[in-house]
Design an enzyme around this catalytic site. Sequence first.
Site, PDB file in Angstrom:
ATOM      1  N   HIS B  57      62.260  25.251  53.879  1.00 29.25           N
ATOM      2  CA  HIS B  57      63.825  25.131  53.270  1.00 29.25           C
ATOM      3  C   HIS B  57      63.672  25.714  52.298  1.00 29.25           C
ATOM      4  O   HIS B  57      64.564  27.100  51.752  1.00 29.25           O
ATOM      5  CB  HIS B  57      64.189  23.853  53.591  1.00 29.25           C
ATOM      6  CG  HIS B  57      65.844  24.256  53.106  1.00 29.25           C
ATOM      7  ND1 HIS B  57      66.734  25.013  55.064  1.00 29.25           N
ATOM      8  CD2 HIS B  57      66.425  23.936  52.417  1.00 29.25           C
ATOM      9  CE1 HIS B  57      67.762  24.883  54.636  1.00 29.25           C
ATOM     10  NE2 HIS B  57      67.968  24.107  53.307  1.00 29.25           N
ATOM     11  N   HIS B 103      73.249  24.447  58.496  1.00 25.33           N
ATOM     12  CA  HIS B 103      73.569  23.098  59.030  1.00 25.33           C
ATOM     13  C   HIS B 103      72.849  22.875  60.358  1.00 25.33           C
ATOM     14  O   HIS B 103      73.721  21.953  60.684  1.00 25.33           O
ATOM     15  CB  HIS B 103      74.564  22.646  58.404  1.00 25.33           C
ATOM     16  CG  HIS B 103      74.222  21.507  56.816  1.00 25.33           C
ATOM     17  ND1 HIS B 103      75.011  20.211  56.341  1.00 25.33           N
ATOM     18  CD2 HIS B 103      72.920  22.142  55.857  1.00 25.33           C
ATOM     19  CE1 HIS B 103      74.695  20.082  55.375  1.00 25.33           C
ATOM     20  NE2 HIS B 103      73.613  21.224  54.929  1.00 25.33           N
TER      21      HIS B 103
END
Lengths: 233, 758
Positions: B57, B103
Site C-alpha cells: 500500500h 478503500h
Amino acid sequence: MNVAVITFPGSNCDQDCVRSVELAGGSARYVWHREVSLGDSDAVIVPGGFAHGDYLRPGAIARFSPIMDAVIDFGRGGGLVVGICNGFQVLCEAGLLPGALLRNRSLRFQSHDCFMRVERSDTPYTGDYRVGQVIGMPLSHADGNYYADPDTLAALEAEGRVVFRYCDADGAVTQDANPNGSLNNIAGIANARGNVLGMMPHPDRAIEAVLGSLDGLPLFTSLVGALARAEVA
Amino acid sequence: MSTGNGVAPRPGDPPITPELVDEHGLSPDEFAQIQRILGRDPTFTELGVFSAMWSEHCGYKNSKRLLRLLPTQAPWVIQGPGENAGVIDVGEGYALAFKIESHNHPSAVEPYQGAATGIGGILRDVFTMGARPVATLNSLHFGDLDRPRVRYLFGGVVKGIGDYGNCVGIPSTGGEVYFDRGYEENPIVNAMCLGLMRTEDLIRGTAEGVGNTLMAVGARTGRDGIHGATFASEELSEGDDEASRPQVQVGDPFTEKLLLEASLELIASGHIVGIQDMGAAGLTSSGSEMAGRSGTGVEMDVALVPVREDGMTPYEILLSESQERMLVVAAAGREDAVREILEKWELEAATIGSVTASGTFRVLEDGVVVADIPALPLTEGCPTYERPGEEGDEVCALRTMDISSHVEPPAGLRDAFLRVVGSPNVASKQWVYEQYDTTVRANSIERPGGDAGVIRIPGTNRGVAASTDCNGRHTYLNPRAGAMGAVAEAARNVACTGAVPMAITNCLNFGSPLKTHIMHQFRETVLGMRDACAYLETPVTGGNVSFYNETDGKAVYPTPVIGMIGVIGDLDTIVRHAFRDTGDVIFLLGTNTGELGGSEYLYAVHDLVAGEPPGVDLAAERALQRCILAMAAARVLRSAHDVASGGLAATLTESCLGGPRNGGGVGAAVRFEDALPDTALLFGEDQGRVVVSCAPGAVEQLQRLAADYGVPCTRIGTVTGAGSALRIETVSSALRLELDVLRERYFGAIPGIMNEAG
C-alpha cells in the site's frame, strides 16, 4: 444595509448566501457563531450545512452557539431572519419558528430539484414573486419532513403563514410532488409577525442561469428591496 | 549516516523472530535489507514502521517498476506523482489538485465506515495541497444486486459516502457504479476529489527548515486501524469480517470539516511550511515522507502525541490510522499563531517534535529513543519486484470463445433492448447520486447523470469536467485493450461536455500480484494505459494501487479506474447529453463495427462474460475528440453523448430521456443502414463513437467539421419531440419504444431492486 450570514463551524452554504445577497444588489458579511452581537446588521441569514455536525439532531447544538441569543432577540424584536435548510432546522430548535423537521419519509438523504408554489407575496422575502408562481430549485437534506402538532398546523394555515408549498411542475400540490413527507407539503413557513422565514429548499443554489435556475434570486432581491425601503422610511 | 544511537529494545516488546518478521509481511531478504540499512537488528517499533512503509500500500513494491512506464509530463502539469495529489494548471491563475484512492478492503468488511473514511482520506490529500475541495466522484464496483450481501454492501457504501461528503459540504458531481459477479466478495470503492487553488497557494508535504516544529493536529490517536496499510496488502478470507473490523477506521465528518477549514486558513496564514494527512500508516508515513521529500530528518516523542486511551505503545501510536489527523510543520516561533487558528476551529494541536538535519526518522518515548531509521531508505528504498506474468487459462478460454451462437436474442430484439436498458449497469444511478449533495457551493454546472460532471471555477466562466471510467469486463477479457478503452472513454466523456481532456489520476484495483495471471493483467493494463495516455496527451499525475482484492483465492476483475480531468474555457459552450428540440438532426460520429465481446448484452441477456472486447483505434479516437471539441466551440451541437456500455441502445435511450426529473423526455426516429446483425449494431460496445444532434440549420457546418477532422459522420435521424417514442429502424427490423416504458426500465431498475428486496 448589511446582511449578517451566521457561520457555524459546520456551515457549508454561508458563502453561497453571501454571494446571493451580493448578486441581489445587497451587501453581506460573515458573523462567526462565537460572537455575541450582530452589530449593525439589518437582517440575518442562517445558512445551510451541518452547523455542529448535526450530532444529536440537526440544529440542537447550534441553538446554543453564543450568537444565537442575539439572533433570537433580533427575530423576536421584528428583525428579518431567514433560515435555509439547516438554518430552518436551527430556527425551529431556537423557537423562532414552530414545528420540527423530521427525517425524510424515504429515510434517506435527498438531493435533487423540486418545485414549490409561492403562497404569499406580501412577506419581506417574497415580494418579487407572484402568488401561485411555481418556482424550481435544488433541495438537499436528510431531515426536511416538516411536522407540527394539529393546532399549530391549523394556526399556520389559518394565518396564512405557509409561504412555500411543494408542488408539481404545473403547480398542483400532490403527494407525488411532496419530496420528504412534510405535512401539507410545507416547504417554508413564517412566524406570526412575518419577519422570520424558514425554508428547506435552497434559493442560494438557484441564482444564476448557468446553474439551471434563477428562481431563488427573487427571494434575495425581495429581502434587499425590503431593507432598502426600510432605510428610506 | 549514523543511526541507532541509543536505540535499544523496549521493555515488554516481543523479541524479533523470523515468525514475527513474517507476520509483518516482510520476506527474509527484505529483513536482511533492513538490517543492512540500520547496521543492526530493528526494534519491534522499527519493524512495525518498516512493515507499514514497505507494504504494498505504501511502498508499491510490486507495481513501481511498471508504473515508471507511464507518461507523467506535460507543460500544464504542475505536480506529478509522488505528492499527496497531482496538480495541473487550469487557467486564469487557477490550479487543480486531484487524486483518486481506493478503500476496497475496509468497505468489504464494514461498508458504511469503509466508504466514509475513503472520502475523508481523499479530501485530506487534496486540501493538504492548499486546494479547497470542490467536487468528489466515486467509482464503485459491486457484485450482482440479486445477492442480499451485495445489496447490503451497496447500500452501506452509498450511505457512507453520502453522510460523510454531505456533512463536509463537497458536491458529488459524478462517477460510476458497476455490477458484475466478478466483484461478488470484493467491492471496489474508489473515491476521487478535485480541489481548486490559486496557483501561488500550492503547498507540499515537506518538512523543511531545521528547527521547525512538528505538530499533531486534529483528532486524537487511538488504537483503530493499526496496520491498516498492511491489512490492505493482504487477501481476505472467509470469516475476516469480524476479525478485521478493528483495522477499519471510524470517520467523523464534522472534524474533517473543521480540519479542512483550519488547514486552508493555516496555509493562507504563512505560519506553516508543510502539512500532510496522517493517512495509511499514520504518523509513520507522514513523518518519514515529509522528511524524505525534503532531505531532512524528523524527531518526535510519542509521549507528546494526544491519545484517546492510556497505555498505547510507540508501535501503536506510530501505526494508528485514526482518522482526521494531520501532521503540520510550523515555522519556528509561530507555534502559538498556529494553535490560535486551530483553537478557533475547536481542534487540538500538540507540539510533538522538530525537523532535524540528521536525515533520520527518530522516535522517542518520554525521551528514550525507540526508533531511529534513515528516512530516505525507509520511504524510497522499499524493494521493488517485477514478477513474471502470463495470461490465465480460464480467461484465455473466455476471450477466445466463439460467441456467434449468442448473437440472436432468445426472446426477440425488443425484449433484449429493454433488458439491456434496465440492467443495473446501464440503468440510471439516480438512486445513488440523489443521496449525495450535488449542488452545495452553487458551482455545479453539470450534475451526475451526464457524460461528465462539470464544476465552475468560482469567479470565472471556466469549468472543470471530470469523469471516472472502467469497464471491468473489458479489462478482464483483455487488460490492454480494456485499459486503453477506459482512458479513451474517460477522455471522450469529458470531451462530450466540451472540455479538453488534460490529465488523469488512476486507481489500479487488482488481485494478488504474487500470481502470474494477475501480474499479467497488471502489466498489460499499464501498457494499455501508457499508450492511450501518451497518444491522447493526458499524463498520469498520481493515483493509487490496490492489490490483494481477493477472497479465498478469487480475485476481482482487473479494474484500472481512470479519473479524467478536462477544462472548458467558456461555460457558454457546454454540451449536454439530452436531445433538445423537435426537428433537431441526429448524427453518429465514428463507425459501427458491432463488437459484442464482453458486452452488457451478453451479460444481461445471455449471462455470459466472453469474447474479445472492443479494441481502440487511438488515432481515430483522438480525431473524434478533437472534432467534438471543435463542434462544441463553434456552438454547433445541441447534444453529444458517448456510446459505451449497452451500446447505441443505451446512448439513444439516455439522450431521449435526459435526467430523472426532466419530465417525459423527447422522442427520436433513427435509421441505421449498417450490414450488421441487429444485436451487434444496437448493443455492440465498439469504441470511438458519439451520438450528437444539431439544429437543422447547422447540419452543413457539422458535416464540414467532421470532414475537416476525418471523422466518419452519418446522419441517422431526427428528434421527434415530447410525448412520442424512440423509433429505431435497421436493415432488418423496426422497433418502437414508448418513452414511458423506457423511463420505467431505465429509472425504475435500481430503486425497484433496492426498495423491494430491502
